[in-house]
Structures are given as structure tokens and as C-alpha cells.
Design a protein around this motif. Structure first.
Motif, short mmCIF file in Angstrom:
data_model
loop_
_atom_site.label_atom_id
_atom_site.label_comp_id
_atom_site.label_asym_id
_atom_site.label_seq_id
_atom_site.Cartn_x
_atom_site.Cartn_y
_atom_site.Cartn_z
N ILE A 257 -35.49 -75.46 -57.33
CA ILE A 257 -34.61 -76.31 -56.53
C ILE A 257 -34.63 -75.76 -55.11
O ILE A 257 -34.21 -74.62 -54.87
N SER A 258 -35.13 -76.55 -54.22
CA SER A 258 -35.23 -76.09 -52.83
C SER A 258 -33.93 -76.40 -52.10
O SER A 258 -33.73 -77.49 -51.56
N LEU A 259 -33.04 -75.43 -52.14
CA LEU A 259 -31.75 -75.60 -51.48
C LEU A 259 -31.91 -75.25 -49.99
O LEU A 259 -31.37 -74.29 -49.48
N ASP A 260 -32.69 -76.10 -49.32
CA ASP A 260 -33.02 -75.87 -47.91
C ASP A 260 -31.96 -76.53 -47.04
O ASP A 260 -32.13 -77.65 -46.56
N ILE A 261 -30.86 -75.85 -46.88
CA ILE A 261 -29.74 -76.40 -46.13
C ILE A 261 -29.82 -75.93 -44.68
O ILE A 261 -29.75 -74.74 -44.39
N GLN A 262 -29.99 -76.87 -43.81
CA GLN A 262 -30.08 -76.57 -42.38
C GLN A 262 -28.71 -76.72 -41.73
O GLN A 262 -27.81 -77.35 -42.27
N GLY A 263 -28.59 -76.17 -40.56
CA GLY A 263 -27.35 -76.35 -39.81
C GLY A 263 -26.43 -75.15 -39.93
O GLY A 263 -26.71 -74.19 -40.65
N GLN A 264 -25.34 -75.24 -39.20
CA GLN A 264 -24.38 -74.15 -39.17
C GLN A 264 -22.99 -74.68 -39.50
O GLN A 264 -22.78 -75.89 -39.65
N PHE A 265 -22.06 -73.76 -39.62
CA PHE A 265 -20.67 -74.15 -39.83
C PHE A 265 -20.20 -74.96 -38.63
O PHE A 265 -20.49 -74.61 -37.48
N LEU A 266 -19.49 -76.05 -38.92
CA LEU A 266 -18.96 -76.87 -37.83
C LEU A 266 -17.95 -76.08 -37.02
O LEU A 266 -17.27 -75.20 -37.55
N LYS A 267 -17.83 -76.43 -35.72
CA LYS A 267 -16.95 -75.66 -34.84
C LYS A 267 -15.89 -76.52 -34.17
O LYS A 267 -15.38 -76.19 -33.11
N THR A 268 -15.56 -77.65 -34.80
CA THR A 268 -14.50 -78.50 -34.26
C THR A 268 -13.14 -77.93 -34.64
O THR A 268 -13.02 -77.15 -35.60
N PRO A 269 -12.08 -78.31 -33.90
CA PRO A 269 -10.73 -77.80 -34.24
C PRO A 269 -10.33 -78.08 -35.68
O PRO A 269 -9.77 -77.21 -36.36
N GLN A 270 -10.62 -79.30 -36.17
CA GLN A 270 -10.26 -79.63 -37.54
C GLN A 270 -11.06 -78.81 -38.56
O GLN A 270 -10.53 -78.42 -39.60
N ALA A 271 -12.31 -78.54 -38.23
CA ALA A 271 -13.14 -77.72 -39.12
C ALA A 271 -12.55 -76.32 -39.24
O ALA A 271 -12.51 -75.74 -40.33
N PHE A 272 -12.08 -75.77 -38.11
CA PHE A 272 -11.48 -74.44 -38.14
C PHE A 272 -10.20 -74.43 -38.96
O PHE A 272 -9.89 -73.43 -39.63
N VAL A 273 -9.45 -75.52 -38.91
CA VAL A 273 -8.24 -75.63 -39.74
C VAL A 273 -8.63 -75.57 -41.22
O VAL A 273 -7.98 -74.89 -42.03
N VAL A 274 -9.72 -76.28 -41.58
CA VAL A 274 -10.21 -76.27 -42.96
C VAL A 274 -10.64 -74.86 -43.35
O VAL A 274 -10.28 -74.37 -44.43
N TYR A 275 -11.42 -74.20 -42.50
CA TYR A 275 -11.92 -72.85 -42.81
C TYR A 275 -10.75 -71.88 -43.03
O TYR A 275 -10.71 -71.13 -44.01
N ILE A 276 -9.80 -71.91 -42.08
CA ILE A 276 -8.68 -70.96 -42.13
C ILE A 276 -7.82 -71.23 -43.38
O ILE A 276 -7.44 -70.30 -44.09
N THR A 277 -7.54 -72.51 -43.63
CA THR A 277 -6.72 -72.87 -44.80
C THR A 277 -7.42 -72.47 -46.09
O THR A 277 -6.79 -71.94 -47.02
N PHE A 278 -8.72 -72.70 -46.14
CA PHE A 278 -9.51 -72.34 -47.32
C PHE A 278 -9.43 -70.84 -47.56
O PHE A 278 -9.15 -70.38 -48.68
N ILE A 279 -9.67 -70.05 -46.53
CA ILE A 279 -9.67 -68.59 -46.65
C ILE A 279 -8.28 -68.07 -47.03
O ILE A 279 -8.14 -67.23 -47.92
N VAL A 280 -7.25 -68.60 -46.34
CA VAL A 280 -5.88 -68.15 -46.61
C VAL A 280 -5.48 -68.47 -48.05
O VAL A 280 -4.89 -67.63 -48.74
N THR A 281 -5.82 -69.66 -48.50
CA THR A 281 -5.47 -70.06 -49.87
C THR A 281 -6.15 -69.16 -50.89
O THR A 281 -5.51 -68.67 -51.84
N ILE A 282 -7.45 -68.91 -50.70
CA ILE A 282 -8.19 -68.04 -51.63
C ILE A 282 -7.60 -66.62 -51.63
O ILE A 282 -7.41 -66.00 -52.69
N LEU A 283 -7.30 -66.10 -50.43
CA LEU A 283 -6.73 -64.75 -50.34
C LEU A 283 -5.38 -64.67 -51.03
O LEU A 283 -5.08 -63.70 -51.73
N LEU A 284 -4.55 -65.69 -50.84
CA LEU A 284 -3.24 -65.70 -51.49
C LEU A 284 -3.38 -65.79 -53.00
O LEU A 284 -2.61 -65.16 -53.74
#
Length: 470
Positions: A257-284
Motif C-alpha cells: 500500500i503506497s501511503l504516499d501522502i504529500q503536503g504538510q499540516f494546515l496552518k490556518t487559525p481553525q486548523a490550529f484550534v483542531v490541533y490544539i484541541t486534539f492534543i489537549v483532549t488526548i493528554l487529558l
């Protein structure tokens, strides 16, 4: 003929049980309410296995039947002499309806919100690229990678939360598999299997473990490290067996399975909200009770944040797997009825454990725990069985050479965590079934084999533990 039997048994057998005289049942003191619960249980078990109707419809029917037959607001025709010894205890209708908003349902909802937001902002794709890269491009090793990651997370956080997170990572992999490839089932099934098994590795990994520790006191006390000393090897061995089993049952057609995923993490304000919420939830979730919140409370954080910020819209809400929430609520309602009506306790206490050989007691108790955990929550199963097993282990002297109370409690605890043959057996199973890549009979086949293998392995692990400690 087979098609008709699918409808015949789930309807006729419960009706027979419902109208039999109480004197026919082998349980002394059985009440009318318990008889009705037994009929509802048989309807649920046969319907979930044979699927004459969708499994979520079966769950909704369970709640409806409980309200009609065993609640304080049931049909007047069925109320009888409420409060009488023969009639038995009725259930509060509000408690039955509350299963639609049980804390586990809220945990599911939080997981769904995380998954939708992760997909919407490409977090799932980027996490898959990072986490699965070390495991190469062969399906069998990617499955192993998903299982290892899931098991490690579930040792320290809710296995439901782990499954919700890992299934979102799985999404971009499934896109690359052909529709008729059997490995689609293997990929979807490996995550709940690993999450269910992984929780056995630590005292905080799954509720039955914590319940067991309450009864392992005095000379039987087991520390966190001692638990992991036998729990982790058990997890590793059973994980290896589960991995080999699903590879054998659902072999991949694609060599890579060629999991050839291009691109980077999105850097929009809403994307950062998603990243931070995801990390905080997992840590909690990982930090457990150190911050005072349980996993159900933490699950409401992403729900609130994503709705307030507009990350999850009205259209996104339509993508939530409401059928899964109904499925799980039915399982909770069934376990509640078995518990509150006293039927489960009646059946357990009617078994004369003390009259049997210690080997029969150990095997019988473990199998009873395994069967019960497939239809009730493993927490309810452990709460019901542990006091009985603790008392039995103290009084049954013939168990002493086999490890006594400690051995009995541990094998029953492990068995309670291995009940995972049906979509309603554990929340991870329900989440995985909702992907549409697993049929109930496929899940049952793997769940039964792993459950029985796990019980056998638990005897071996506990026997080795007794040899080492003695």
C-alpha cells in the motif's frame, strides 16, 4: 428456509420464554420481571447474531420492550401486582431512557467530533503519514503497526477514545484498498481488537482491572508494576495471536500500500484550534484522574470547542454515526435490566461453585465471565462476579494449591475484558462496526476465538506467576 429461520428464532423463542410458568425455570425465586428480562435478553442475543433486522434497530427495540414490559410506566395490562414478591422489582422508566445519554454515549460523541474535525482539516492523513511510516508499505506490517499503537494508548487511556482516534488515522489507508479486498476487514478489526486487549496490560487500562484490585488486598496485593509484569506479556502474546488470526482469515490481495501522502499540516487559525484541541483532549485522557476529570467529561471539551468555533457545522452534525449511539445505548439498557432486575445475580448465585473441582470452578467462572461480558458491560460483569469470586476464593480450600483467591480473581478479570464477540460487547467494537467494513459474523468469529484463547492464556500466565511468587 435459512432466511425464514432468521426471523423465526428471534421472535418465537423469546415469546415461549415470556409465557412459560415460573415453575419451569431452574432458578429458585425467579420473578415475573426477571422472566420478562430473560425474554428480552434472548430476543436481543438472537437478533444481534442472526440480524433479521439492523442491529441498531434491535437496540432501540430493547429499550422500547423494557419500557413496555418492566418499567414503572409500562402498559397497565403488564403491571400486575407491583411490589409483590412474585412480580419483582420494576425499573424506573427514566433510568431506561437515560441510556440514550449515558456517559459512554457522550464519550462516543466526543470521539466522533474529533474524527470529523481531524478529517476535515487533514489531521488524520498527516498523523497516518507520521505514525505508519516506520511500518513500511506491506499491509500485514501496517496492521501490526496500528495494533501496537492502539494497544499502547489503551493501556493508559479509554479504549473507546483510543479506537475513535485510531479509526480516524485509518481512513486514508482504507481509501487505497480495493473494495473487494478482504484486508479491509482486517484493518478495521485490528484496532478494536488491540484496544480491547491492550487495556488488560495495566491496572488502569480497563475498569475490571481496577475493580479486581479492590479485592486483591493483604497477602494478595498486587502493585502497579507487578500487574504490568504479567499483564504486558499477556497482551503481547494475545496481540500476536490476534494479528496472525486476522491475517489468516482476511488475507490482503494487495502486496503493498503506497501511503504516499504529500503536503504538510494546515496552518490556518481553525486548523490550529483542531490541533490544539486534539492534543489537549488526548493528554487529558492519558493523564486519567490526576486532573479530577474522567474520560467522559473530557470528551465534552472537543464537542464544545468545535461547535463554538464553527469548526463543526450543522452539515457536519449529519455525518455523526447516530446508529452507533443507538446500538450502544441498547447494549447499556440490556446490561442495566440484567443487573437491576436481579436476573444476572440470580443466575450466578444459583451455580453451586463450591460443589465442583477447583479446576472446574476456575474454567467455569472464567467462561461465565466471558459470556456475560459479551452481553453486559465488562464493568457490570466484574462488579457482579468479583464479590462472589473473592468470597469463594477465601472459603474454598481446594483452590489454595492453584493460587487461591488471587488466581480466581485474575482469570475472571481477564475474561471480563475479553468479551468482544459482538458489536455491542464493547464500545470499540461498536465504533469499528460503524465503519461498514465488518460484518457481525466476522466480528463474532474473531471475538470468540480470541476470547477463548485469551482465557486459556490467562491460566498459563497466572500459573507461571504463582510458580514465580511461591
Amino acid at each position: 428456509m435459512r432466511q425464514y429461520l432468521r426471523y423465526f428464532f428471534p421472535i418465537v423463542i423469546p415469546l415461549i420464554v415470556l409465557f412459560l410458568p415460573l415453575s419451569v425455570f431452574p432458578f429458585e425465586g425467579m420473578t415475573i420481571i426477571q422472566q420478562r428480562v430473560a425474554a428480552i435478553f434472548l430476543f436481543a442475543a438472537l437478533s444481534w447474531v442472526m440480524e433479521p433486522i439492523p442491529i441498531y434497530a434491535t437496540s432501540v427495540a430493547i429499550i422500547c420492550f423494557e419500557l413496555l414490559l418492566i418499567s414503572d410506566k409500562s402498559i397497565v395490562l403488564f403491571t400486575g401486582q407491583q411490589g409483590s414478591e412474585v412480580y419483582g422489582l420494576v425499573m424506573n422508566h427514566a433510568d431506561i431512557m437515560a441510556t440514550f445519554a449515558n456517559p459512554i454515549i457522550m464519550l462516543f460523541l466526543g470521539g466522533f467530533f474529533l474524527a470529523i474535525a481531524a478529517t476535515k482539516y487533514r489531521l488524520d492523513i498527516n498523523l497516518a503519514r507520521v505514525l505508519l511510516k516506520p511500518f513500511g508499505d506491506q499491509p500485514k506490517f501496517m496492521i501490526l503497526g496500528l495494533m501496537l499503537i492502539s494497544a499502547m494508548f489503551s493501556m493508559f487511556m479509554s479504549n473507546t477514545a483510543t479506537t475513535a482516534m485510531m479509526l480516524s488515522i485509518l481512513a486514508p489507508v482504507m481509501v487505497l484498498l480495493k473494495p473487494d479486498d478482504p484486508s479491509r476487514t482486517a484493518f478495521a478489526l485490528c484496532i478494536p481488537l488491540a484496544a480491547n486487549i491492550g487495556g488488560i496490560g495495566t491496572p488502569i487500562g480497563t475498569p475490571p482491572n481496577a475493580i479486581a484490585l479492590k479485592y486483591l488486598q493483604g497477602t494478595s496485593t498486587i502493585s502497579f508494576g507487578e500487574w504490568m509484569a504479567f499483564g504486558v506479556p499477556f497482551v503481547i502474546l494475545l496481540m500476536a495471536a490476534a494479528w496472525l488470526l486476522i491475517l489468516a482469515l482476511f488475507p490482503a490481495k494487495q502486496k503493498s500500500i503506497s501511503l504516499d501522502i504529500q503536503g504538510q499540516f494546515l496552518k490556518t487559525p481553525q486548523a490550529f484550534v483542531v490541533y490544539i484541541t486534539f492534543i489537549v483532549t488526548i493528554l487529558l485522557w492519558l493523564m486519567g484522574s490526576t486532573h479530577g476529570m474522567n474520560s467522559y467529561t473530557v470528551a465534552m471539551i472537543p464537542v464544545t470547542v468545535f461547535l463554538i468555533t464553527g469548526i463543526i457545522t450543522k452539515e457536519d452534525l449529519k455525518k455523526i454515526s447516530w446508529d452507533v449511539l443507538w446500538l450502544v445505548s441498547g447494549g447499556i439498557a440490556l446490561g442495566l435490566a440484567l443487573d437491576k432486575s436481579g436476573l444476572a445475580a440470580l443466575i450466578v448465585y444459583s451455580i453451586p461453585f463450591g460443589d465442583f473441582s477447583p479446576y472446574v470452578v476456575l474454567v467455569g467462572a472464567a467462561l461465565l465471565s466471558l459470556v456475560m461480558a459479551n452481553f453486559m458491560s465488562n464493568t457490570a460483569t466484574a462488579n457482579l462476579l468479583m464479590p462472589i469470586m473473592a468470597a469463594l476464593g477465601m472459603t474454598m480450600t481446594s483452590l489454595a494449591p492453584l493460587g487461591g483467591q488471587t488466581t480466581l480473581i485474575l482469570v475472571v478479570t481477564f475474561a471480563a475484558s475479553l468479551g468482544m464477540a459482538l458489536p455491542i460487547s464493547t464500545p470499540p467494537n461498536a465504533l469499528a462496526h460503524a465503519t461498514g467494513h465488518i460484518q457481525t459474523n466476522q466480528m463474532a468469529k474473531v471475538g470468540i476465538i480470541i476470547g477463548l484463547l485469551g482465557v486459556a492464556l490467562s491460566f498459563a500466565v497466572v500459573a507461571i506467576l504463582n510458580v514465580i511468587t511461591n
